[in-house]
Design a protein around this motif. Structure first.
Motif, PDB file in Angstrom:
ATOM      1  N   GLN A 625       0.815  -1.222   0.000  1.00 22.60           N
ATOM      2  CA  GLN A 625       0.000   0.000   0.000  1.00 22.60           C
ATOM      3  C   GLN A 625       0.844   1.265   0.000  1.00 22.60           C
ATOM      4  O   GLN A 625       0.488   2.244  -0.655  1.00 22.60           O
ATOM      5  CB  GLN A 625      -0.921   0.016   1.224  1.00 22.60           C
ATOM      6  CG  GLN A 625      -2.053  -0.998   1.142  1.00 22.60           C
ATOM      7  CD  GLN A 625      -3.008  -0.868   2.303  1.00 22.60           C
ATOM      8  OE1 GLN A 625      -2.588  -0.754   3.450  1.00 22.60           O
ATOM      9  NE2 GLN A 625      -4.294  -0.885   2.021  1.00 22.60           N
ATOM     10  N   PHE A 626       1.968   1.270   0.727  1.00 20.92           N
ATOM     11  CA  PHE A 626       2.729   2.494   0.931  1.00 20.92           C
ATOM     12  C   PHE A 626       4.036   2.542   0.153  1.00 20.92           C
ATOM     13  O   PHE A 626       4.779   3.508   0.259  1.00 20.92           O
ATOM     14  CB  PHE A 626       3.008   2.695   2.421  1.00 20.92           C
ATOM     15  CG  PHE A 626       1.784   3.002   3.226  1.00 20.92           C
ATOM     16  CD1 PHE A 626       1.300   4.293   3.311  1.00 20.92           C
ATOM     17  CD2 PHE A 626       1.094   1.997   3.872  1.00 20.92           C
ATOM     18  CE1 PHE A 626       0.158   4.580   4.037  1.00 20.92           C
ATOM     19  CE2 PHE A 626      -0.050   2.271   4.605  1.00 20.92           C
ATOM     20  CZ  PHE A 626      -0.520   3.567   4.684  1.00 20.92           C
ATOM     21  N   GLY A 627       4.325   1.504  -0.628  1.00 18.09           N
ATOM     22  CA  GLY A 627       5.563   1.516  -1.404  1.00 18.09           C
ATOM     23  C   GLY A 627       6.772   1.297  -0.528  1.00 18.09           C
ATOM     24  O   GLY A 627       6.715   0.572   0.481  1.00 18.09           O
ATOM     25  N   PRO A 628       7.932   1.912  -0.852  1.00 15.73           N
ATOM     26  CA  PRO A 628       9.145   1.708  -0.057  1.00 15.73           C
ATOM     27  C   PRO A 628       8.975   2.150   1.398  1.00 15.73           C
ATOM     28  O   PRO A 628       8.427   3.216   1.676  1.00 15.73           O
ATOM     29  CB  PRO A 628      10.183   2.588  -0.775  1.00 15.73           C
ATOM     30  CG  PRO A 628       9.670   2.703  -2.172  1.00 15.73           C
ATOM     31  CD  PRO A 628       8.179   2.726  -2.051  1.00 15.73           C
ATOM     32  N   LEU A 649       8.437   6.135   6.617  1.00 13.40           N
ATOM     33  CA  LEU A 649       8.282   6.324   5.179  1.00 13.40           C
ATOM     34  C   LEU A 649       9.328   7.311   4.687  1.00 13.40           C
ATOM     35  O   LEU A 649       9.548   8.354   5.301  1.00 13.40           O
ATOM     36  CB  LEU A 649       6.883   6.870   4.861  1.00 13.40           C
ATOM     37  CG  LEU A 649       5.706   5.999   5.289  1.00 13.40           C
ATOM     38  CD1 LEU A 649       4.386   6.678   4.919  1.00 13.40           C
ATOM     39  CD2 LEU A 649       5.784   4.624   4.658  1.00 13.40           C
ATOM     40  N   PRO A 650       9.993   6.989   3.579  1.00 15.36           N
ATOM     41  CA  PRO A 650      10.933   7.956   3.005  1.00 15.36           C
ATOM     42  C   PRO A 650      10.176   9.029   2.237  1.00 15.36           C
ATOM     43  O   PRO A 650       9.008   8.804   1.870  1.00 15.36           O
ATOM     44  CB  PRO A 650      11.764   7.084   2.054  1.00 15.36           C
ATOM     45  CG  PRO A 650      10.834   5.981   1.634  1.00 15.36           C
ATOM     46  CD  PRO A 650       9.936   5.727   2.811  1.00 15.36           C
ATOM     47  N   PRO A 699      14.423   3.859  -7.620  1.00 14.43           N
ATOM     48  CA  PRO A 699      13.169   3.082  -7.571  1.00 14.43           C
ATOM     49  C   PRO A 699      13.320   1.625  -7.957  1.00 14.43           C
ATOM     50  O   PRO A 699      12.421   0.823  -7.707  1.00 14.43           O
ATOM     51  CB  PRO A 699      12.271   3.822  -8.564  1.00 14.43           C
ATOM     52  CG  PRO A 699      13.214   4.509  -9.503  1.00 14.43           C
ATOM     53  CD  PRO A 699      14.396   4.891  -8.672  1.00 14.43           C
ATOM     54  N   TRP A 700      14.463   1.235  -8.589  1.00  9.08           N
ATOM     55  CA  TRP A 700      14.649  -0.161  -8.974  1.00  9.08           C
ATOM     56  C   TRP A 700      15.014  -1.034  -7.783  1.00  9.08           C
ATOM     57  O   TRP A 700      15.000  -2.262  -7.883  1.00  9.08           O
ATOM     58  CB  TRP A 700      15.722  -0.279 -10.056  1.00  9.08           C
ATOM     59  CG  TRP A 700      15.188   0.108 -11.408  1.00  9.08           C
ATOM     60  CD1 TRP A 700      15.373   1.277 -12.080  1.00  9.08           C
ATOM     61  CD2 TRP A 700      14.337  -0.695 -12.243  1.00  9.08           C
ATOM     62  NE1 TRP A 700      14.697   1.268 -13.270  1.00  9.08           N
ATOM     63  CE2 TRP A 700      14.058   0.063 -13.407  1.00  9.08           C
ATOM     64  CE3 TRP A 700      13.794  -1.982 -12.133  1.00  9.08           C
ATOM     65  CZ2 TRP A 700      13.253  -0.426 -14.434  1.00  9.08           C
ATOM     66  CZ3 TRP A 700      13.006  -2.461 -13.161  1.00  9.08           C
ATOM     67  CH2 TRP A 700      12.737  -1.699 -14.296  1.00  9.08           C
ATOM     68  N   ALA A 739       5.026   6.823  -0.971  1.00 12.03           N
ATOM     69  CA  ALA A 739       3.742   7.318  -0.467  1.00 12.03           C
ATOM     70  C   ALA A 739       3.785   8.827  -0.241  1.00 12.03           C
ATOM     71  O   ALA A 739       2.753   9.493  -0.281  1.00 12.03           O
ATOM     72  CB  ALA A 739       3.382   6.603   0.833  1.00 12.03           C
ATOM     73  N   ILE A 740       4.974   9.358   0.016  1.00 14.76           N
ATOM     74  CA  ILE A 740       5.146  10.805   0.210  1.00 14.76           C
ATOM     75  C   ILE A 740       6.083  11.310  -0.878  1.00 14.76           C
ATOM     76  O   ILE A 740       7.188  10.793  -1.039  1.00 14.76           O
ATOM     77  CB  ILE A 740       5.710  11.120   1.611  1.00 14.76           C
ATOM     78  CG1 ILE A 740       4.704  10.690   2.678  1.00 14.76           C
ATOM     79  CG2 ILE A 740       6.039  12.604   1.750  1.00 14.76           C
ATOM     80  CD1 ILE A 740       5.213  10.803   4.085  1.00 14.76           C
TER      81      ILE A 740
END
Length: 917
Positions: A625-628, A649-650, A699-700, A739-740
């Motif tokens: 849901q929030f990615g990394p 969250l980063p 992002p990879w 997410a941010i």
């Protein structure tokens, strides 16, 4: 050359004296409503919602739509929405699910502005329902039409009298907004609210959230003057970025209190790394709530308790509580609850203890909790509260009363009420004051007096202590959200090297970086790593060991094995060449026996560092849901046993990095304990910030572990690292998103003033607050007047509460560009101008504003900043930018005309400037 009106306080750049229209107005404040599927069949949804609309007048017109009837409940009906003779703001749809996509198309074509879909039979039913939702999205794409639902109870606006639901009655008006993902829970809460006399400013069932989501509704209610707090029952997040963006904006001015189902969910997908195993979804949600200033509670009862107490009482800056009681047992219960949930007993000052000695009988207990004894009368209670309230070591006071023979519950409540009123009369903010009047009928009149005075009461002291802890957590979350960080040091970062390394691995079709490559990637972001060399032969291992100096460490070098210890691939503390040879052979043999010789590509040789310090873990993995998501905590081989970790969250700044550390037990040791010196906390903050930059900019990367990260007073160094990439065939558009939104580096560019001085035009950063204070000191009264349409004192313009809202910009909602240059005399950094583009949430338009330092005016900076705003607007896919300018501000008008804006006089004082992109 400043523009844009506003009223102040609290924030002259944000508040407005007038209301800007919002697409959700059509749903929450419609002038006309059509009920599609209106019927007279008893017990039907169509009849119930029509009856609710006409029996609770909202000041608008209702149109039944039913092709089978001439009228419904005595009101003329229409065969279709297109045949309704007047404009319709809101359509409430109560027809079978298969009909809904075509009805939405009809609404869009008829110019209806919004819809509430009550129908069931969508994604909760499987593939067919999912397809229906896709068709609905397709119908409303690229329009301003907004939709709540499907599969929902509907929407109430009790302030206006709107009841567009299929519930049995409309809620009482109040100042709490309730949003729920469960329609059944909405019905239960509504019934409970009548008994408890709880009122609502809005009552919303969101359903499946095909269109309008948490972020949309929280943003809307954040602007609603009738809503003082927002309480949420949540089952799923859906659009995480929208939710967090809205919550971060609203939370500082209005409490957002959430309870979410599924806290004990155990189904976390297996992952290769330690980080993947530890990053459970509920822990990520807690991290997201902390990051956005949301208070999470466990029960529905706590939702409304916290909404009420935060409306009545000031938030405690910390969690130091003083407990006053006339019985020992209840005080102990409160103490246990306080300490168990992270609070602390206030350490009363000597002055406070001395005053209490003069007030209380000699045999009082001389400590906190303060036992006022069973014969405590109203005056003793009142005086004790006055004394403790002055103590700088206390953040809040809990007053407990048990009905004993000499107790006067009502008179004691009157005495506390007088104390509160005295503080208000003197203009004092006061400390958090809670009360627990234990008992039934005997204490009820006293409870009513306390509640009327704004003192929150609870029946039991342990619950009161829990409420105080929640208040402290809320303050902690908000403070972390808007505490000005220090600017991270940028030395050692080389993003281009990191980009190249990842590209090379992907081109080779691989997903796992070797330990050596992983450390090189960390080093490219300025993260210290232990010197690591690769040896493919025994002789080469000895040669490298001789060069590095003994003792050394040998580790398996493999392109596929992730946990080297599990295959016997690690040998420590090797003192000489002979032991290196033996270790090399042992690793070869162990790996061959356990996983095959083809898994051995050599060894890495590293110096054996003294393991004096603390082994930490730092990592990142992907949450669905929030990615990394970032992880920090106690590292080493037993990381999964101790489970001393925190998530965040980063991207991070230094404040958020420290907050992340504070969530762990190891943080206490890092500060120095029992003769052990502290590590450099500031350096560790900087390292966490750089690590978050790596995660945000690459992002990879799918998973990354640094375990252990050795932290000692002398150094921070990554001893081991592993990085896993996403499958190289993954389309770049499908890589998980943060997410941010991170800092938008694409908008950082240099520019020359007319006098040749170079400035950097860039998005604002949280660390810019001190520079913004200096910037405002350079402004003349005319510049201030042109910008805010009235004079605003420097102290108000530079208050921390205001500047953090500007410097902590949410780049998804607004883009604030600053022009940074150097003072020609001192060489110190300065801000010369500020330009702002504030998006109108839920629309494709934004308002601009501009302010340039007086001594820089005439250098072309205002025009360039405005040109950059237009460029940002196009890249952010806006379609309209507008602003308002004072008639006498002719310089700003000329800039706008030069850039293609249309200017129109709107009244005697204002000119509207607008441009379509």
């Amino acid at each position: 050359m400043p523009i844009s009106p506003s009223d102040f306080p609290p924030d002259p750049q944000r508040d407005r004296l007038f209301h800007r229209s919002n697409p959700l107005d059509a749903i929450f404040a419609p002038a006309s409503v059509a009920v599609i599927g209106a019927t007279e069949r008893p017990g039907s949804v169509g009849r119930t919602v029509l009856w609710n609309l006409i029996s609770s007048p909202f000041g608008g017109v209702v149109f039944p739509v039913n092709p089978q009837r001439q009228n419904v409940l005595g009101i003329k009906a229409y065969p279709s929405i297109g045949q309704v003779p007047e404009p319709v703001d809101l359509a409430v749809i109560a027809t079978p699910a298969p009909t809904v996509p075509d009805l939405i198309r009809d609404c869009v074509e008829a110019g209806v502005k919004g819809a509430i879909v009550l129908s069931v039979g969508f994604k909760e039913t499987g593939a067919t329902g999912v397809e229906r939702e896709r068709q609905i999205r397709e119908q409303i794409a690229h329009t301003k039409f907004r939709l709540i639902g499907p599969n929902c109870l509907g929407v109430m606006n009790p302030i206006q009298g709107l009841n567009a639901t299929c519930a049995n009655a409309i809620a009482r008006p109040g100042n709490v907004a309730f949003i729920s993902q469960s329609g059944a829970l909405c019905s239960a809460i509504l019934d409970w609210s009548f008994q408890e006399k709880v009122g609502f400013s809005a009552f919303v069932s969101v359903g499946s959230m095909v269109d309008v989501d948490w972020g949309d509704i929280i943003s809307y209610l954040g602007e609603d003057p009738h809503t003082k707090s927002i309480v949420v029952y949540m089952e799923t997040i859906a659009n995480a970025r929208s939710f967090l963006s809205a919550a971060r904006k609203v939370a500082l001015s209005k409490p957002i209190i959430v309870t979410k189902a599924g806290r004990t969910e155990a189904s976390v997908q297996a992952a290769i790394s330690h980080t993947g195993i530890l990053t459970g979804r509920d822990g990520v949600l807690d991290a997201a709530f902390r990051r956005s200033g949301i208070l999470r509670v466990n029960t529905i009862n706590e939702l409304f308790d916290m909404a009420e107490v935060l409306a009545k009482q000031p938030r405690p800056p910390q969690q130091r509580l003083a407990i006053l009681t006339n019985a020992g047992g209840p005080g102990l219960l409160a103490t246990d609850a306080l300490l168990r949930q992270g609070g602390e007993l206030a350490n009363l000052s000597p002055e406070t203890l001395a005053e209490l000695d003069r007030l209380l009988p000699a045999h009082w207990n001389h400590q906190n909790p303060i036992d006022l004894l069973e014969d405590a009368d109203p005056e003793r209670y009142g005086k004790a509260v006055e004394i403790v309230a002055k103590d700088p070591n206390t953040d809040g006071i809990l007053v407990i009363l048990t009905p004993q023979v000499q107790t006067q519950p009502t008179a004691t409540a009157e005495r506390l009420k007088a104390f509160v009123e005295m503080q208000r009369h003197k203009g004092l903010r006061g400390k958090t004051l809670l009360a627990s009047w234990m008992g039934g009928a005997d204490v009820a009149p006293g409870e009513a007096i306390l509640n009327e005075a704004g003192i929150f009461t609870l029946p039991f002291p342990d619950v009161a202590a829990q409420v105080f802890n929640y208040m402290g957590c809320y303050s902690y979350n908000l403070k972390g959200l808007y505490e000005t960080p220090t600017l991270p040091r940028g030395e050692g970062k080389n993003q281009a090297v990191a980009d190249s390394m990842i590209h090379t691995v992907r081109q080779a079709g691989k997903t796992l970086l070797t330990e050596y490559d992983s450390k090189q990637l960390l080093a490219a972001y300025g993260i210290p790593v232990v010197d690591t060399r690769v040896a493919t032969t025994e002789e080469e291992a000895v040669e490298l060991s001789d060069r590095l100096g003994y003792p050394v460490v040998l580790k398996l070098f493999s392109h596929s094995i992730t946990h080297k210890t599990a295959v016997g691939g690690v040998r420590l503390n090797l003192p000489d060449a002979e032991t290196v040879r033996k270790a090399y052979r042992a690793i070869v043999q162990s790996v061959t026996e356990r996983v095959g010789a083809d898994q051995f590509q050599g060894v890495t040789v590293q110096p054996m560092l003294k393991l004096e310090g603390y082994e930490l873990i730092l990592g990142s993995s992907i949450d669905p849901q929030f990615g990394p998501v970032l992880l920090f905590g106690t590292g080493g081989p037993l990381v999964e046993v101790f489970q001393d970790i925190s998530l965040a969250l980063p991207p991070l700044n230094t404040t958020l990095a420290r907050r992340m550390m504070e969530q762990t037990q190891i943080y206490k040791a890092l500060q120095g304990q029992r003769g052990y010196p502290p590590i450099d906390i500031s350096a560790l903050e900087q390292l966490l910030v750089r690590f978050s930059q790596l995660v945000a900019e690459q992002p990879w990367i799918k998973e990354i572990d640094i375990n252990p990260l050795l932290a000692s007073p002398d150094h921070l160094v990554a001893l081991d690292a592993r990085i896993v990439l996403h499958d190289p065939t993954t389309p770049e558009t499908e890589l998980p998103k943060l997410a941010i939104r991170p800092y938008p580096l694409q908008y950082v560019q240099p520019w020359n003033l007319k006098n040749g001085q170079i400035v950097i035009i860039r998005p604002i950063r949280p660390e810019d607050e001190p520079l913004m204070v200096k910037f405002h000191a350079t402004l003349s009264e005319q510049s201030v007047y042109f910008r805010y349409f009235h004079l605003v004192a420097l102290k108000q313009r530079t208050s921390h509460d205001r500047l953090v809202q500007i410097c902590f910009a949410d780049y998804d909602r607004e883009m604030v560009l600053v022009a940074e240059g150097a003072d020609p005399k001192t060489g110190e950094a300065e801000i010369f101008g500020v330009a702002r583009l504030s998006k109108q949430y839920g629309t494709d338009s934004a308002e601009f504003s501009l302010l340039v330092s007086d001594r820089i005016q005439g250098q072309g900076l205002g025009t360039e900043l405005m040109r950059r705003l237009l460029q940002v607007g196009r890249e952010e896919q806006l379609h309209r930018i507008w602003g308002e300018i004072l008639v006498e501000n002719t310089a700003m008008q000329r800039i706008c005309e030069k850039l293609g804006f249309c200017l129109q006089r709107v009244d005697a004082d204002l000119v509207n400037a607008e441009i379509d992109l």
